[in-house]
Design a protein around this motif. Structure first.
Motif, PDB file in Angstrom:
ATOM      1  N   GLY A 157      81.820 -32.860 -68.325  1.00  0.00           N
ATOM      2  CA  GLY A 157      83.172 -32.345 -68.669  1.00  0.00           C
ATOM      3  C   GLY A 157      84.015 -31.694 -70.132  1.00  0.00           C
ATOM      4  N   VAL A 158      83.665 -32.564 -71.161  1.00  0.00           N
ATOM      5  CA  VAL A 158      84.349 -31.271 -72.135  1.00  0.00           C
ATOM      6  C   VAL A 158      83.565 -30.515 -72.253  1.00  0.00           C
ATOM      7  CG1 VAL A 158      83.943 -32.311 -74.883  1.00  0.00           C
ATOM      8  CG2 VAL A 158      85.205 -33.549 -73.116  1.00  0.00           C
ATOM      9  N   MET A 159      82.206 -30.615 -72.639  1.00  0.00           N
ATOM     10  CA  MET A 159      80.568 -29.373 -72.625  1.00  0.00           C
ATOM     11  C   MET A 159      81.080 -28.349 -71.448  1.00  0.00           C
ATOM     12  SD  MET A 159      76.937 -30.323 -72.411  1.00  0.00           S
ATOM     13  CE  MET A 159      75.737 -29.554 -71.041  1.00  0.00           C
ATOM     14  N   GLN A 160      81.179 -28.532 -69.870  1.00  0.00           N
ATOM     15  CA  GLN A 160      82.429 -27.292 -69.375  1.00  0.00           C
ATOM     16  C   GLN A 160      82.672 -26.608 -70.585  1.00  0.00           C
ATOM     17  OE1 GLN A 160      81.755 -28.616 -65.445  1.00  0.00           O
ATOM     18  NE2 GLN A 160      83.145 -26.734 -64.549  1.00  0.00           N
ATOM     19  N   TYR A 161      83.689 -27.574 -70.415  1.00  0.00           N
ATOM     20  CA  TYR A 161      85.326 -26.996 -70.537  1.00  0.00           C
ATOM     21  C   TYR A 161      84.888 -26.211 -71.850  1.00  0.00           C
ATOM     22  CZ  TYR A 161      90.178 -26.623 -72.468  1.00  0.00           C
ATOM     23  OH  TYR A 161      90.687 -25.853 -73.236  1.00  0.00           O
ATOM     24  N   PHE A 162      84.489 -26.619 -72.997  1.00  0.00           N
ATOM     25  CA  PHE A 162      84.434 -25.875 -73.921  1.00  0.00           C
ATOM     26  C   PHE A 162      83.825 -24.790 -73.921  1.00  0.00           C
ATOM     27  CE2 PHE A 162      82.661 -25.004 -78.178  1.00  0.00           C
ATOM     28  CZ  PHE A 162      83.810 -24.493 -79.089  1.00  0.00           C
ATOM     29  N   TRP A 163      82.158 -24.991 -74.049  1.00  0.00           N
ATOM     30  CA  TRP A 163      81.036 -24.496 -74.214  1.00  0.00           C
ATOM     31  C   TRP A 163      80.557 -22.636 -72.135  1.00  0.00           C
ATOM     32  CZ3 TRP A 163      78.429 -24.239 -77.860  1.00  0.00           C
ATOM     33  CH2 TRP A 163      78.995 -24.698 -79.391  1.00  0.00           C
ATOM     34  N   TYR A 164      81.337 -23.014 -71.550  1.00  0.00           N
ATOM     35  CA  TYR A 164      81.549 -22.333 -70.639  1.00  0.00           C
ATOM     36  C   TYR A 164      83.028 -20.890 -70.940  1.00  0.00           C
ATOM     37  CZ  TYR A 164      77.782 -25.268 -68.326  1.00  0.00           C
ATOM     38  OH  TYR A 164      76.710 -25.750 -68.325  1.00  0.00           O
ATOM     39  N   GLN A 165      83.998 -21.466 -71.705  1.00  0.00           N
ATOM     40  CA  GLN A 165      84.613 -20.003 -71.112  1.00  0.00           C
ATOM     41  C   GLN A 165      84.176 -18.610 -71.605  1.00  0.00           C
ATOM     42  OE1 GLN A 165      88.005 -21.559 -73.935  1.00  0.00           O
ATOM     43  NE2 GLN A 165      88.450 -23.039 -72.780  1.00  0.00           N
ATOM     44  N   ASN A 166      83.721 -18.634 -72.695  1.00  0.00           N
ATOM     45  CA  ASN A 166      83.365 -17.238 -72.212  1.00  0.00           C
ATOM     46  C   ASN A 166      81.464 -16.964 -73.228  1.00  0.00           C
ATOM     47  OD1 ASN A 166      83.538 -17.199 -75.332  1.00  0.00           O
ATOM     48  ND2 ASN A 166      85.632 -17.538 -75.272  1.00  0.00           N
ATOM     49  N   ASP A 167      81.790 -15.355 -73.377  1.00  0.00           N
ATOM     50  CA  ASP A 167      80.551 -15.836 -73.807  1.00  0.00           C
ATOM     51  C   ASP A 167      79.869 -15.356 -75.238  1.00  0.00           C
ATOM     52  OD1 ASP A 167      79.208 -14.692 -70.718  1.00  0.00           O
ATOM     53  OD2 ASP A 167      79.282 -12.753 -71.253  1.00  0.00           O
ATOM     54  N   LYS A 168      80.962 -15.660 -75.533  1.00  0.00           N
ATOM     55  CA  LYS A 168      80.598 -15.800 -77.242  1.00  0.00           C
ATOM     56  C   LYS A 168      79.806 -17.454 -77.168  1.00  0.00           C
ATOM     57  CE  LYS A 168      82.259 -15.329 -82.269  1.00  0.00           C
ATOM     58  NZ  LYS A 168      84.033 -15.336 -82.998  1.00  0.00           N
ATOM     59  N   ARG A 169      80.581 -18.472 -76.404  1.00  0.00           N
ATOM     60  CA  ARG A 169      80.243 -19.735 -76.842  1.00  0.00           C
ATOM     61  C   ARG A 169      79.164 -19.653 -75.953  1.00  0.00           C
ATOM     62  NH1 ARG A 169      86.217 -22.748 -76.240  1.00  0.00           N
ATOM     63  NH2 ARG A 169      86.956 -22.665 -78.428  1.00  0.00           N
ATOM     64  N   ASP A 214      83.219 -19.183 -65.251  1.00  0.00           N
ATOM     65  CA  ASP A 214      83.261 -20.244 -65.755  1.00  0.00           C
ATOM     66  C   ASP A 214      82.275 -21.240 -65.398  1.00  0.00           C
ATOM     67  OD1 ASP A 214      83.436 -19.835 -62.655  1.00  0.00           O
ATOM     68  OD2 ASP A 214      86.068 -20.694 -63.275  1.00  0.00           O
ATOM     69  N   PHE A 215      81.414 -20.915 -64.589  1.00  0.00           N
ATOM     70  CA  PHE A 215      80.120 -21.782 -64.719  1.00  0.00           C
ATOM     71  C   PHE A 215      78.660 -21.408 -64.750  1.00  0.00           C
ATOM     72  CE2 PHE A 215      78.018 -25.160 -61.448  1.00  0.00           C
ATOM     73  CZ  PHE A 215      78.967 -25.979 -62.376  1.00  0.00           C
ATOM     74  N   TYR A 216      77.464 -21.391 -64.435  1.00  0.00           N
ATOM     75  CA  TYR A 216      76.458 -20.604 -64.481  1.00  0.00           C
ATOM     76  C   TYR A 216      75.331 -20.010 -63.022  1.00  0.00           C
ATOM     77  CZ  TYR A 216      74.387 -24.940 -62.554  1.00  0.00           C
ATOM     78  OH  TYR A 216      73.837 -26.226 -61.955  1.00  0.00           O
ATOM     79  N   GLY A 217      74.837 -19.448 -63.248  1.00  0.00           N
ATOM     80  CA  GLY A 217      74.062 -19.194 -61.734  1.00  0.00           C
ATOM     81  C   GLY A 217      72.288 -19.891 -61.755  1.00  0.00           C
ATOM     82  N   TRP A 218      71.863 -19.804 -61.051  1.00  0.00           N
ATOM     83  CA  TRP A 218      70.670 -20.130 -60.790  1.00  0.00           C
ATOM     84  C   TRP A 218      69.190 -19.374 -60.032  1.00  0.00           C
ATOM     85  CZ3 TRP A 218      74.329 -23.294 -58.344  1.00  0.00           C
ATOM     86  CH2 TRP A 218      74.212 -22.784 -56.751  1.00  0.00           C
ATOM     87  N   VAL A 219      68.674 -19.879 -60.488  1.00  0.00           N
ATOM     88  CA  VAL A 219      67.045 -19.521 -59.619  1.00  0.00           C
ATOM     89  C   VAL A 219      66.330 -20.807 -59.612  1.00  0.00           C
ATOM     90  CG1 VAL A 219      65.072 -17.558 -59.170  1.00  0.00           C
ATOM     91  CG2 VAL A 219      67.579 -17.296 -60.495  1.00  0.00           C
TER      92      VAL A 219
END
Length: 402
Positions: free
Chosen positions: A339-351, A211-216
């Motif tokens: 906040g809206v962007m995180q809610y929508f785009w981070y929901q699953n791998d397709k998005r 539900d978030f991301y990873g970073w290097v």
């Protein structure tokens, strides 16, 4: 008015607390800065040019200058976004925070290494701060330390997510959301194929974070490799191990590991209406979607310090509310959009796949970094915004190919 030991006690010496102490003491107030130290918060360490400019950050604190961001999708689609005509600075939080604390002390703030215990109002209404001094040896002498209390006219809580100051004094302080962040500081794999000391890699992959991301992120001689998730049952350490494997960093020596909750929603109220106010992570000012916090923490500190100055100067505690009002007027719209962007785009791998695809667009890249670098929504090219809206709708409706 009764004389107090201090005008302000600032609890917490991270970027927000150190900035507040520095600003307040330069306004002529007697300031005590309390910080336990010895614990570095997990943080990618990115600071935009706006922060470097507004807060006079010297170049020697920048351990790396990033000129490209690489977005990596679930199917390993890589989108490189160049940072045109500029760079994003990278700092090591232990050195950066210490510089800010020392600058506050050099300006005249009294600095104490201590653990905050409690706030107390006596029968006359006087505010007292109780704290326990600690040694630099990881609190080894804590059980022998004698608690101290000082009187103050106001307390500024900058003691991070799940702030004890907020818990004791601010109504509804529990009403915020958290992402749990974890990272590992490793030696930079200089000479390894694919290594770029001027590029940040961001992994939008469900196997790294659901539900978030990873970073290097590069830090000169070291790198920060980590991820975040709001899922309490998710193993951050195992996910970071997967990320290191994906990024080809499994065998790089690990220097230290750090974890902490990161708030992703500003508290509904930052002050107690009287003599306590919170800032930075304690106030919840970390950007949704990106998790960026250093700039917002320091800008929040500056705005709240100005409001607190007016509150003591005029004797009108209602002035405290101007700090939050000013901050949300400047950044509230950005926080809402993210906040809206995180809610929508981070929901699953397709998005996530579609999100990274959108990032290939030059209009998106340009406006995103203009807004990030300058910390305000880019308004120069209204037609670019229209184009982005139409492209976004095409992706949302399945009319665009990923």
């Amino acid at each position: 008015m009764n004389q107090t030991d201090f005008d302000f006690v600032v609890v917490g010496g991270g970027p927000s607390g150190a900035t507040a102490a520095h600003d307040l003491v330069r306004q002529g107030w007697r300031v005590l800065l309390l910080d336990r130290q010895g614990r570095t918060k997990p943080c990618g360490g990115a600071i935009p040019p706006r922060l470097i400019q507004d807060f006079d950050i010297p170049d020697h604190l920048l351990v790396a200058k990033v000129r490209c961001a690489r977005m990596i999708s679930p199917t390993d689609n890589k989108v490189d976004i160049p940072i045109d005509n500029g760079f994003v600075g990278m700092v090591d939080r232990d050195e950066f925070d210490e510089y800010l604390r020392d600058r506050a002390a050099q300006s005249g703030a009294v600095r104490r290494q201590a653990i905050f215990d409690k706030l107390e109002h006596d029968d006359s209404g006087q505010l007292w701060v109780h704290y326990t001094p600690v040694t630099s040896k990881e609190h080894a002498a804590l059980e022998h330390a004698k608690p101290i209390k000082v009187s103050t006219r106001m307390v500024v809580g900058a003691d991070g997510a799940r702030s004890e100051v907020a818990r004791q004094a601010i109504p509804n302080a529990h009403k915020t959301k958290y992402v749990f962040a974890y990272h590992e500081i490793i030696e930079s794999p200089v000479g390894q194929p694919g290594y770029d000391a001027a590029r940040c890699d961001v992994y939008y992959q469900g196997e790294v974070s659901p539900d978030f991301y990873g970073w290097v992120f590069p830090h000169g001689k070291t790198m920060s490799v980590g991820m975040g998730s709001a899922d309490k049952g998710y193993s951050l350490r195992s996910a970071t191990a997967r990320l290191r494997e994906i990024a080809g960093l499994t065998h790089a020596p690990t220097l230290r590991r750090e974890g902490a909750p990161i708030p992703l929603k500003p508290l509904p109220q930052w002050d107690n209406g009287r003599d306590v106010v919170v800032i930075g992570d304690a106030a919840g000012v970390v950007a949704p979607s990106s998790g960026e916090g250093i700039y917002y923490a320091m800008d929040c500190a500056r705005r709240v310090s100005k409001a607190a100055h007016e509150a003591l100067k005029t004797g009108n505690s209602a002035c405290l509310k101007q700090g939050r009002k000013s901050f949300m007027k400047q950044h509230g719209r950005v926080f809402w959009i993210l906040g809206v962007m995180q809610y929508f785009w981070y929901q699953n791998d397709k998005r996530r796949e579609k999100f990274v695809k959108i990032c290939e667009d030059r209009d998106v890249q340009r406006l995103t970094f203009e807004s990030y670098m300058n910390k305000e929504l880019a308004r120069k090219d209204p037609m670019a915004h229209v184009r982005i809206f139409l492209k976004d709708m095409a992706h949302l409706l399945g009319m665009a190919r990923t």
